[in-house]
Design a protein around this motif. Structure first.
Motif, PDB file in Angstrom:
ATOM      1  N   ASP A  53      66.087 130.358  34.945  1.00  0.00           N
ATOM      2  CA  ASP A  53      66.166 131.806  34.726  1.00  0.00           C
ATOM      3  C   ASP A  53      67.073 132.171  33.549  1.00  0.00           C
ATOM      4  O   ASP A  53      66.766 133.096  32.796  1.00  0.00           O
ATOM      5  CB  ASP A  53      66.622 132.520  36.009  1.00  0.00           C
ATOM      6  N   ASP A  54      68.182 131.417  33.425  1.00  0.00           N
ATOM      7  CA  ASP A  54      69.066 131.676  32.259  1.00  0.00           C
ATOM      8  C   ASP A  54      68.270 131.485  30.969  1.00  0.00           C
ATOM      9  O   ASP A  54      68.367 132.270  30.030  1.00  0.00           O
ATOM     10  CB  ASP A  54      70.226 130.665  32.210  1.00  0.00           C
ATOM     11  N   PHE A  55      67.494 130.405  30.948  1.00  0.00           N
ATOM     12  CA  PHE A  55      66.723 130.096  29.746  1.00  0.00           C
ATOM     13  C   PHE A  55      65.694 131.203  29.478  1.00  0.00           C
ATOM     14  O   PHE A  55      65.546 131.672  28.343  1.00  0.00           O
ATOM     15  CB  PHE A  55      66.044 128.728  29.920  1.00  0.00           C
ATOM     16  N   ARG A  56      65.033 131.638  30.535  1.00  0.00           N
ATOM     17  CA  ARG A  56      64.025 132.705  30.369  1.00  0.00           C
ATOM     18  C   ARG A  56      64.668 133.984  29.863  1.00  0.00           C
ATOM     19  O   ARG A  56      64.112 134.686  29.014  1.00  0.00           O
ATOM     20  CB  ARG A  56      63.330 132.959  31.714  1.00  0.00           C
ATOM     21  N   ASP A  57      65.865 134.285  30.422  1.00  0.00           N
ATOM     22  CA  ASP A  57      66.564 135.494  29.962  1.00  0.00           C
ATOM     23  C   ASP A  57      66.916 135.367  28.491  1.00  0.00           C
ATOM     24  O   ASP A  57      66.705 136.274  27.690  1.00  0.00           O
ATOM     25  CB  ASP A  57      67.868 135.687  30.755  1.00  0.00           C
ATOM     26  N   ARG A  58      67.450 134.204  28.166  1.00  0.00           N
ATOM     27  CA  ARG A  58      67.945 133.988  26.801  1.00  0.00           C
ATOM     28  C   ARG A  58      66.836 134.071  25.757  1.00  0.00           C
ATOM     29  O   ARG A  58      66.997 134.722  24.725  1.00  0.00           O
ATOM     30  CB  ARG A  58      68.584 132.600  26.769  1.00  0.00           C
ATOM     31  N   VAL A  59      65.727 133.418  26.023  1.00  0.00           N
ATOM     32  CA  VAL A  59      64.717 133.352  24.963  1.00  0.00           C
ATOM     33  C   VAL A  59      63.573 134.356  25.130  1.00  0.00           C
ATOM     34  O   VAL A  59      62.782 134.539  24.213  1.00  0.00           O
ATOM     35  CB  VAL A  59      64.142 131.922  24.799  1.00  0.00           C
ATOM     36  N   VAL A  60      63.527 135.018  26.307  1.00  0.00           N
ATOM     37  CA  VAL A  60      62.467 136.016  26.480  1.00  0.00           C
ATOM     38  C   VAL A  60      63.071 137.388  26.829  1.00  0.00           C
ATOM     39  O   VAL A  60      63.169 138.262  25.960  1.00  0.00           O
ATOM     40  CB  VAL A  60      61.449 135.604  27.589  1.00  0.00           C
ATOM     41  N   HIS A  61      63.491 137.557  28.084  1.00  0.00           N
ATOM     42  CA  HIS A  61      63.832 138.901  28.560  1.00  0.00           C
ATOM     43  C   HIS A  61      64.946 139.565  27.750  1.00  0.00           C
ATOM     44  O   HIS A  61      64.897 140.757  27.503  1.00  0.00           O
ATOM     45  CB  HIS A  61      64.226 138.850  30.046  1.00  0.00           C
ATOM     46  N   LYS A  62      65.964 138.764  27.365  1.00  0.00           N
ATOM     47  CA  LYS A  62      67.080 139.379  26.620  1.00  0.00           C
ATOM     48  C   LYS A  62      67.077 138.969  25.151  1.00  0.00           C
ATOM     49  O   LYS A  62      68.082 139.121  24.454  1.00  0.00           O
ATOM     50  CB  LYS A  62      68.402 138.975  27.274  1.00  0.00           C
ATOM     51  N   SER A  63      65.977 138.437  24.695  1.00  0.00           N
ATOM     52  CA  SER A  63      65.945 137.959  23.315  1.00  0.00           C
ATOM     53  C   SER A  63      65.791 139.116  22.330  1.00  0.00           C
ATOM     54  O   SER A  63      64.861 139.922  22.444  1.00  0.00           O
ATOM     55  CB  SER A  63      64.759 137.001  23.126  1.00  0.00           C
ATOM     56  N   PRO A  64      66.700 139.210  21.346  1.00  0.00           N
ATOM     57  CA  PRO A  64      66.536 140.269  20.336  1.00  0.00           C
ATOM     58  C   PRO A  64      65.255 140.082  19.532  1.00  0.00           C
ATOM     59  O   PRO A  64      64.724 141.034  18.953  1.00  0.00           O
ATOM     60  CB  PRO A  64      67.773 140.094  19.445  1.00  0.00           C
ATOM     61  N   TYR A  65      64.737 138.852  19.507  1.00  0.00           N
ATOM     62  CA  TYR A  65      63.549 138.583  18.680  1.00  0.00           C
ATOM     63  C   TYR A  65      62.255 139.008  19.371  1.00  0.00           C
ATOM     64  O   TYR A  65      61.201 139.036  18.751  1.00  0.00           O
ATOM     65  CB  TYR A  65      63.467 137.094  18.324  1.00  0.00           C
ATOM     66  N   LEU A  66      62.350 139.308  20.676  1.00  0.00           N
ATOM     67  CA  LEU A  66      61.112 139.682  21.380  1.00  0.00           C
ATOM     68  C   LEU A  66      61.125 141.125  21.862  1.00  0.00           C
ATOM     69  O   LEU A  66      60.140 141.582  22.451  1.00  0.00           O
ATOM     70  CB  LEU A  66      60.889 138.747  22.584  1.00  0.00           C
ATOM     71  N   LYS A  67      62.248 141.791  21.626  1.00  0.00           N
ATOM     72  CA  LYS A  67      62.430 143.141  22.175  1.00  0.00           C
ATOM     73  C   LYS A  67      61.197 144.046  21.958  1.00  0.00           C
ATOM     74  O   LYS A  67      60.621 144.570  22.910  1.00  0.00           O
ATOM     75  CB  LYS A  67      63.646 143.778  21.499  1.00  0.00           C
ATOM     76  N   ASP A  68      60.803 144.184  20.712  1.00  0.00           N
ATOM     77  CA  ASP A  68      59.696 145.100  20.406  1.00  0.00           C
ATOM     78  C   ASP A  68      58.379 144.599  20.979  1.00  0.00           C
ATOM     79  O   ASP A  68      57.577 145.376  21.499  1.00  0.00           O
ATOM     80  CB  ASP A  68      59.550 145.276  18.892  1.00  0.00           C
ATOM     81  N   LYS A  69      58.187 143.301  20.866  1.00  0.00           N
ATOM     82  CA  LYS A  69      56.920 142.712  21.366  1.00  0.00           C
ATOM     83  C   LYS A  69      56.782 142.924  22.863  1.00  0.00           C
ATOM     84  O   LYS A  69      55.690 143.196  23.365  1.00  0.00           O
ATOM     85  CB  LYS A  69      56.912 141.208  21.085  1.00  0.00           C
TER      86      LYS A  69
END
Ligand SMILES: NC(=O)C1=CN([C@@H]2O[C@H](COP(=O)(O)OP(=O)(O)OC[C@H]3O[C@@H](n4cnc5c(N)ncnc54)[C@H](OP(=O)(O)O)[C@@H]3O)[C@@H](O)[C@H]2O)C=CC1
Ligand SMILES: O=C1O[C@H](COP(=O)(O)O)[C@@H](O)[C@H](O)[C@H]1O
Length: 509
Positions: A53-69
């Motif tokens: 879950d930490d990994f998912r948060d880091r690279v997806v849910h809380k990722s600045p690079y995916l925010k808009d997407k």
């Protein structure tokens, strides 16, 4: 549409910048476009202590690079993607027994029925590439008995010819060449691939694509940013290793190569290797002195804002002699290109971000008409980025009496194909590797051929013998002396600074 087998992607260095900034966003796009296979999982691995879950948060849910997407995609699609991601803590070291990793891979394979097909993505510091490959082999995770295994290797691929050869040898101990995918993200750019199509899917360019009609070839890669937070890495690398040895020589090989007999990966790469091998290696000091220029950006102001000089950047040695600008003139020793100079430059802190290839054609043998302006030649400008497109400059009659000639532009912009979705480079390259297509990946001999050319320049620059290191103010087109490289027909083509703001400026004129 090629087939994409069910598979697993194991990313080493999954807690790092590249994974968050490029790999996961690329995979997310593939997920949204429906390009991922039905059974697919990503297993991130690195030393950081993270749960799934930490990994998912880091690279997806809380990722600045995916925010808009994520906003556009919605919760359901995002969650479905995030649920494909898992994480395995490697402990303190990458050089360890991969028994636990193997167990986790087996577990996920059974749970998701990924059929034993695995891509290992090396997104660690380069010093670990061979170590990871060895440990995978020790744990028998490289065997192809139950599904294929592929290895994607990030740049930089070596630091010199010798280290690149050693790395190739090292990797070949554990993986066969057909399993190894050396990434060069420029090859994933649509416009770079279009170079092949421009040349070989048209009959109007190829007859002129040689020493009889071309006067010189110019390639510019300019970035407006400085080294940003990568000073530590960059100071050991420099422009020649960071951009020229890989991305720019890839562009050169596509301009120089002979037509392949088909679009098969090996046919295309065979021709690229021949092209790289035909670059005339600069051997003596005088040639190196005359044909290479290096420089560093110095403190300046850009649009009223103070900008640090390279030596003041974080992580950079205050006495550094690492180049942030490199301009090289060279020749290609083959039938097609004999005697035609190539001018290639790359730099940080230029007035704008642009990559373009300019084919300068010879002037007509006999001038019949009066022409305004100094240039009577035709140019083909291939704009790699931004405003991707192709432009031809040619002479037209000025309306009115007599025959006065002016240069006009005929242009094509990729953006005019608005309905066509253009994949990001990493997205495209990941999908190709998933489908087993290595066309856009560099082969061992290709990388070594590029280093053969670059090594003597690096050695000469390192020797310090009479080697000039120019300074240029951040925000200008490099040192003035770089114009001295260009012989009888002028200077570098410096595309305008404010592409959009300048009404008199056509984007790729
Ligand atoms: N970032 C980018 O835009 C680009 C990166 N690359 C290449 O991709 C690879 C990864 O780059 P990037 O993600 O930026 O690198 P980072 O330094 O951000 O991440 C690399 C990961 O490797 C792990 N690691 C293992 N040993 C070390 C070590 N000694 N020092 C630092 N990290 C270590 C770290 O994870 P942990 O500590 O959890 O193990 C870290 O998260 C590099 O080879 C780089 O050259 C290429 C092109 C662009
Ligand atoms: O590989 C690298 O490329 C980037 C430039 O990539 P682009 O796709 O934005 O042109 C460069 O900034 C970086 O220094 C280099 O390592």
């Amino acid at each position: 549409m090629k087939k994409t087998d069910n598979q697993m992607l194991v990313i080493f260095g999954a807690s790092g910048d590249l994974t968050a900034r490029k790999l996961i966003p690329g995979l997310f796009n593939l997920h949204l476009a429906g390009h991922l296979p039905k059974n697919f999982v990503v297993l991130g691995a690195s030393r950081s202590d993270l749960s799934d879950d930490d990994f998912r948060d880091r690279v997806v849910h809380k990722s600045p690079y995916l925010k808009d997407k994520i906003k556009d995609a919605g919760d359901a699609k995002t969650k479905a993607f995030a649920n494909k991601l898992y994480y395995e803590d490697l402990g303190k070291d990458y050089d360890t027994d991969y028994g636990d990793l193997r167990k986790r891979v087996e577990e996920l394979k059974d749970k998701h029925d990924t059929s034993g097909n695995i891509i290992y993505y090396l997104s660690t510091p380069p010093t670990l590439y061979e170590t990871v490959a060895k440990n995978l082999a020790d744990a028998e995770m490289n065997t192809q008995n139950h599904g294929w295994k592929r290895l994607i290797v990030e740049k930089p691929f070596g630091y010199s010819l010798e280290t690149a050869k050693n790395l190739n040898k090292g990797l070949h101990r554990f993986f066969e060449e057909h399993q190894i995918y050396r990434i060069d993200h420029y090859l994933g750019k649509e416009t770079v691939q279009n170079l092949l199509v421009t040349r070989f899917a048209n009959s109007i360019f190829e007859p002129l694509w040689n020493r009889n009609y071309i006067h010189h070839v110019e390639i510019t890669n300019a970035e407006s940013v400085g080294v940003e937070k990568r000073g530590g890495y960059y100071d050991k690398s420099g422009a020649l290793r960071d951009m020229f040895q890989n991305h720019l020589l890839q562009l050169v090989s596509l301009v120089v190569m002979e037509p392949p007999i088909g679009d098969d990966a090996e046919e295309i790469r065979n021709e690229k290797v021949k092209a790289l091998k035909s670059l005339r290696v600069m051997k003596d000091e005088q040639t190196l002195y005359d044909n290479t220029i290096r420089a560093q950006y110095v403190a300046s102001e850009i649009k009223g804002e103070k900008v640090k000089g390279y030596r003041e950047e974080e992580g950079v040695d205050p006495n550094s002699t690492t180049e942030t600008y490199a301009a090289i003139k060279f020749y290609v020793d083959n039938w097609r290109w004999h005697g035609i100079p190539f001018y290639v430059r790359t730099a940080k802190r230029m007035p704008t971000k642009v990559t373009e290839i300019v084919i300068h054609f010879k002037e007509p043998h006999h001038q019949i008409f009066q022409e305004s302006g100094m240039h009577r030649d035709n140019k083909l400008v291939i704009r790699i980025q931004p405003d991707e497109g192709i432009l031809i400059k040619f002479g037209v009659k000025v309306p009115g009496q007599g025959f006065k000639v002016e240069r006009a532009n005929m242009d094509f912009y990729y953006s005019s194909l608005a309905e066509t979705y253009v994949m990001e480079a990493y997205e495209r390259l990941l999908l190709d590797a998933m489908q087993g297509d290595a066309t856009l990946y560099a082969r061992a001999d290709e990388v070594e051929a590029a280093w053969e050319f670059v090594d003597p320049i690096l050695n000469y620059w390192k020797s310090g013998k009479d080697v000039r290191m120019y300074g240029y103010a951040a925000g200008v087109w490099g040192p003035e002396n770089a114009d001295d490289l260009i012989d009888d027909r002028g200077m570098w083509r410096n595309p305008g600074e404010n592409l959009a703001d300048d009404p008199g400026y056509c984007v790729i004129c």
